[in-house]
Design an enzyme around this catalytic site. Structure first.
Site, PDB file in Angstrom:
ATOM      1  N   HIS A 226       0.840  -1.197   0.000  1.00  0.00           N
ATOM      2  CA  HIS A 226       0.000   0.000   0.000  1.00  0.00           C
ATOM      3  C   HIS A 226       0.875   1.248   0.000  1.00  0.00           C
ATOM      4  O   HIS A 226       1.536   1.561   0.986  1.00  0.00           O
ATOM      5  CB  HIS A 226      -0.909   0.027   1.234  1.00  0.00           C
ATOM      6  CG  HIS A 226      -1.929  -1.060   1.243  1.00  0.00           C
ATOM      7  ND1 HIS A 226      -2.464  -1.563   2.410  1.00  0.00           N
ATOM      8  CD2 HIS A 226      -2.525  -1.747   0.234  1.00  0.00           C
ATOM      9  CE1 HIS A 226      -3.348  -2.504   2.120  1.00  0.00           C
ATOM     10  NE2 HIS A 226      -3.403  -2.634   0.803  1.00  0.00           N
ATOM     11  N   MET A 319      -1.957  -2.613   8.626  1.00  0.00           N
ATOM     12  CA  MET A 319      -3.184  -2.274   9.334  1.00  0.00           C
ATOM     13  C   MET A 319      -4.393  -2.662   8.492  1.00  0.00           C
ATOM     14  O   MET A 319      -4.360  -2.565   7.272  1.00  0.00           O
ATOM     15  CB  MET A 319      -3.194  -0.764   9.596  1.00  0.00           C
ATOM     16  CG  MET A 319      -4.405  -0.265  10.360  1.00  0.00           C
ATOM     17  SD  MET A 319      -4.269  -0.657  12.106  1.00  0.00           S
ATOM     18  CE  MET A 319      -5.738   0.172  12.712  1.00  0.00           C
ATOM     19  N   ASP A 322      -7.274  -5.870   4.490  1.00  0.00           N
ATOM     20  CA  ASP A 322      -7.069  -6.122   3.067  1.00  0.00           C
ATOM     21  C   ASP A 322      -6.198  -7.361   2.890  1.00  0.00           C
ATOM     22  O   ASP A 322      -5.122  -7.464   3.480  1.00  0.00           O
ATOM     23  CB  ASP A 322      -6.413  -4.909   2.399  1.00  0.00           C
ATOM     24  CG  ASP A 322      -6.325  -5.042   0.889  1.00  0.00           C
ATOM     25  OD1 ASP A 322      -7.175  -5.755   0.315  1.00  0.00           O
ATOM     26  OD2 ASP A 322      -5.421  -4.436   0.291  1.00  0.00           O
TER      27      ASP A 322
END
Length: 382
Positions: A226, A319, A322
């Site tokens: 990410h 975190m 996903d």
């Protein structure tokens, strides 16, 4: 209560971020400062739980300040940087110095942007407050000259992707990009093996550790980390300089080959495809999935459908959730699956959720993952 210090030379950024953060229960902005010198004066009296830090400021730049803080009083730090290629290079230096994560700001429509994506900033601060700084492995410093034994490898140029938020209020599943499979293996097991990796907070450092441990004989690897647009290209180039594996930001049609790794572009989804006797990737636009683009769930679902038992899925520090559903789909399609353990994660969110969803075969420390990855590439017993 998460107590935050905002350091940015823009009065507008300080004001709007303070307004955004103060609205949310559990977060208190204990102070703001236009540069690190003013901030240090305030922090001598009252130390924050999280620092939101710009990188380009007068008197002392953010990187110098961050290195000082991490050496003397380690504190979870979120970098708030301009969304430019130059900003991406500088921000990688911040990750090198120990920053937890990155949020971006544009050069125009600043106030509107900050308010529109306030959830991104809230989540960045919250996940930073939960970070285990002791598990952040400092990134290697890369100078103009390659380190001994390292030969820079060419990286194919790729176009930058348009700006986009990593998070949104609406939470869509991978169905928004790719139809689900039937839960069965896409094909029988062969010697052509691939590895799909998903990670978020703390993942830049964890991936650097992983890739510097891999030989050029490793199986083909696809990665979702990410990160905002533009940053993934710089990150891939950085990893390519440090690793024996050839690493690049992915483009549609890139083959997944032994000794090569493809990093999903920020702001795009990446899918694994079976193309005859080979695997390649497709990079696509689409809505945010599990509040992210690129999404680990999308990558894992595509690997389940295209590769089945020929894939290994690895979910690492980060975190949120996903990847949890996608990893279970990989397991149901015959793939082996691995989650990084809590003891070695910076944030034990994504692996924890994957374990809760029942899609994890093995849980192991970061130090064990390189050997496990190589075992997949060299043994059909997986």
């Amino acid at each position: 209560m998460i107590r935050v210090m905002i350091i940015d030379d823009s009065a507008v950024v300080r004001s709007v971020l303070q307004e955004i953060l103060q609205k949310h229960a559990g977060i208190e902005v204990m102070g703001t400062a236009p540069d690190p010198i003013f901030a240090l004066q305030k922090m001598e009296r009252d130390w924050p739980d999280v620092i939101v830090l710009d990188v380009e400021m007068p008197r002392m730049d953010g990187i110098t300040f961050l290195r000082k803080i991490m050496a003397e009083h380690p504190t979870p730090t979120v970098i708030c940087s301009s969304l430019t290629e130059a900003g991406a290079e500088t921000t990688l230096q911040a990750l090198e110095a120990g920053a937890v994560s990155i949020i971006t700001k544009p050069t125009t429509r600043l106030t509107e942007f900050l308010r529109e994506y306030e959830e991104s900033f809230i989540n960045a601060v919250r996940e930073a407050s939960m970070a285990r700084l002791g598990n952040i492995r400092p990134l290697a410093r890369i100078s103009a000259a390659p380190a001994a034994g390292l030969t820079p490898k060419p990286v194919a140029a790729t176009g930058s992707t348009p700006p986009g938020s990593l998070l949104t209020r609406e939470k869509l599943s991978a169905d928004a990009v790719l139809a689900p499979g039937n839960g069965r293996s896409a094909m029988t097991r062969t010697t052509d093996q691939i590895v799909a990796i998903g990670t978020s907070t703390g993942g830049t450092q964890a991936l650097e550790y992983l890739f510097t441990k891999l030989p050029v004989t490793s199986p083909g690897i696809v990665v979702v980390q990410h990160m905002p647009p533009m940053y993934t290209k710089s990150f891939a180039n950085r990893l390519n300089q440090l690793s024996q594996v050839n690493i690049k930001e992915a483009e549609t049609g890139d083959r997944i080959l032994p000794g090569h790794a493809l990093i999903a572009p920020g702001g795009k989804h990446m899918l694994v495809r079976r193309n005859g006797a080979q695997y390649d990737v497709e990079v696509v636009d689409g809505p945010l999935v599990s509040r992210h683009r690129p999404s680990v769930d999308v990558l894992f679902r595509s690997a389940a459908k295209a590769a089945g038992a020929n894939a290994l899925g690895i979910i690492m520090t980060g975190m949120g959730d996903d990847g949890a559903r996608g990893l279970k789909e990989m397991a149901e399609a015959g793939a082996r699956t691995v989650a990084q353990d809590e003891a070695s994660c910076v944030v034990f969110g994504m692996p924890k959720e994957a374990i809760k969803h029942g899609g994890v075969h093995e849980v192991m420390g970061l130090d064990e993952i390189p050997a496990r990855l190589l075992k997949h590439g060299g043994s059909l017993k997986g």
